[in-house]
Write a protein that holds these residues in place. Structure first.
Motif, mmCIF file in Angstrom:
data_model
loop_
_atom_site.group_PDB
_atom_site.id
_atom_site.type_symbol
_atom_site.label_atom_id
_atom_site.label_comp_id
_atom_site.label_asym_id
_atom_site.label_seq_id
_atom_site.Cartn_x
_atom_site.Cartn_y
_atom_site.Cartn_z
ATOM 1 N N GLU A 16 -1.933 4.598 6.639
ATOM 2 C CA GLU A 16 -1.928 3.339 7.352
ATOM 3 C C GLU A 16 -3.119 3.084 8.276
ATOM 4 O O GLU A 16 -3.637 2.203 8.469
ATOM 5 C CB GLU A 16 -0.554 3.141 8.126
ATOM 6 C CG GLU A 16 -0.328 1.795 8.534
ATOM 7 C CD GLU A 16 0.900 1.551 9.040
ATOM 8 O OE1 GLU A 16 1.208 0.288 9.494
ATOM 9 O OE2 GLU A 16 1.901 2.495 8.860
ATOM 10 N N ARG A 17 -3.404 4.590 8.857
ATOM 11 C CA ARG A 17 -4.569 4.484 9.905
ATOM 12 C C ARG A 17 -5.991 4.162 9.309
ATOM 13 O O ARG A 17 -6.876 3.887 9.676
ATOM 14 C CB ARG A 17 -4.705 5.928 10.453
ATOM 15 C CG ARG A 17 -4.905 7.121 9.413
ATOM 16 C CD ARG A 17 -5.114 8.560 10.190
ATOM 17 N NE ARG A 17 -5.022 9.287 9.080
ATOM 18 C CZ ARG A 17 -5.955 9.709 8.350
ATOM 19 N NH1 ARG A 17 -7.177 9.251 8.801
ATOM 20 N NH2 ARG A 17 -6.095 10.707 7.490
ATOM 21 N N PHE A 67 0.858 -1.184 0.081
ATOM 22 C CA PHE A 67 0.124 -0.073 0.043
ATOM 23 C C PHE A 67 0.696 1.388 -0.038
ATOM 24 O O PHE A 67 0.358 2.335 -0.489
ATOM 25 C CB PHE A 67 -0.803 -0.001 1.320
ATOM 26 C CG PHE A 67 -0.319 0.502 2.414
ATOM 27 C CD1 PHE A 67 -0.267 1.566 3.067
ATOM 28 C CD2 PHE A 67 0.452 -0.651 3.134
ATOM 29 C CE1 PHE A 67 0.295 1.895 4.008
ATOM 30 C CE2 PHE A 67 1.193 -0.447 4.429
ATOM 31 C CZ PHE A 67 1.130 0.936 4.982
ATOM 32 N N ASP A 68 2.155 1.057 0.463
ATOM 33 C CA ASP A 68 2.926 2.387 0.593
ATOM 34 C C ASP A 68 3.958 2.430 -0.324
ATOM 35 O O ASP A 68 5.073 3.282 -0.223
ATOM 36 C CB ASP A 68 3.498 2.578 2.260
ATOM 37 C CG ASP A 68 4.253 1.431 2.635
ATOM 38 O OD1 ASP A 68 4.318 0.423 1.856
ATOM 39 O OD2 ASP A 68 4.674 1.480 3.721
ATOM 40 N N ARG A 108 -2.515 4.848 0.399
ATOM 41 C CA ARG A 108 -3.523 5.172 1.667
ATOM 42 C C ARG A 108 -2.937 5.084 2.785
ATOM 43 O O ARG A 108 -1.908 4.217 3.072
ATOM 44 C CB ARG A 108 -4.217 3.591 1.309
ATOM 45 C CG ARG A 108 -5.587 3.737 2.442
ATOM 46 C CD ARG A 108 -6.412 2.591 1.893
ATOM 47 N NE ARG A 108 -7.009 2.974 0.693
ATOM 48 C CZ ARG A 108 -7.597 2.212 -0.171
ATOM 49 N NH1 ARG A 108 -7.769 0.844 0.218
ATOM 50 N NH2 ARG A 108 -8.184 2.528 -1.336
ATOM 51 N N LEU A 148 -6.074 1.625 6.832
ATOM 52 C CA LEU A 148 -6.244 0.263 6.249
ATOM 53 C C LEU A 148 -7.128 -0.756 6.963
ATOM 54 O O LEU A 148 -7.456 -1.648 6.036
ATOM 55 C CB LEU A 148 -4.815 -0.377 6.289
ATOM 56 C CG LEU A 148 -3.830 0.337 5.757
ATOM 57 C CD1 LEU A 148 -2.352 -0.135 5.692
ATOM 58 C CD2 LEU A 148 -4.130 0.094 4.006
ATOM 59 N N LYS A 149 -7.429 -0.438 8.261
ATOM 60 C CA LYS A 149 -8.285 -1.483 8.686
ATOM 61 C C LYS A 149 -9.883 -1.299 8.300
ATOM 62 O O LYS A 149 -10.649 -2.152 7.864
ATOM 63 C CB LYS A 149 -8.303 -1.354 10.394
ATOM 64 C CG LYS A 149 -9.061 -2.437 11.113
ATOM 65 C CD LYS A 149 -8.863 -2.250 12.449
ATOM 66 C CE LYS A 149 -9.910 -3.487 13.237
ATOM 67 N NZ LYS A 149 -9.502 -3.496 14.527
#
Length: 86
Positions: free
Chosen positions: A58-59, A17-18, A56, A61-62
């Motif tokens: 990281e906070r 994602f990063d 996106r 991702l859930k």
């Protein structure tokens, strides 16, 4: 919402994602920077251009998980070059 696909469609390189070297076209076809260069910045699926894929946070991702579906369709570069040089 972007899928954020996990790998390059051509070489299958992992693109988390990063990833700083992930590129997408308007249909979210996903390629690494090396393959985008080899493709001469032209998507082999739709003929469109590529843009750097956003990261996106990281906070998020859930709540908004990235895709785990791998799309691996190696490109026949000879055919691709013929199409883009018409």
């Amino acid at each position: 919402m972007l899928e954020i696909r996990p790998t390059c469609e051509n070489c299958n390189k992992r693109l988390p994602f990063d990833a700083q070297d992930a590129y997408i076209c308007t249909f979210e076809c996903t390629y690494c920077a090396d393959c985008v260069e080899k493709l001469k910045q032209v998507c082999p699926n739709c003929g469109g251009g590529f843009e750097k894929r956003p990261i996106r946070p990281e906070r998020l991702l859930k709540k908004y998980p990235v895709s785990t579906t791998i799309v691996h369709k190696p490109v026949d570069f000879e055919v691709h070059y013929l199409k883009i040089n018409r």
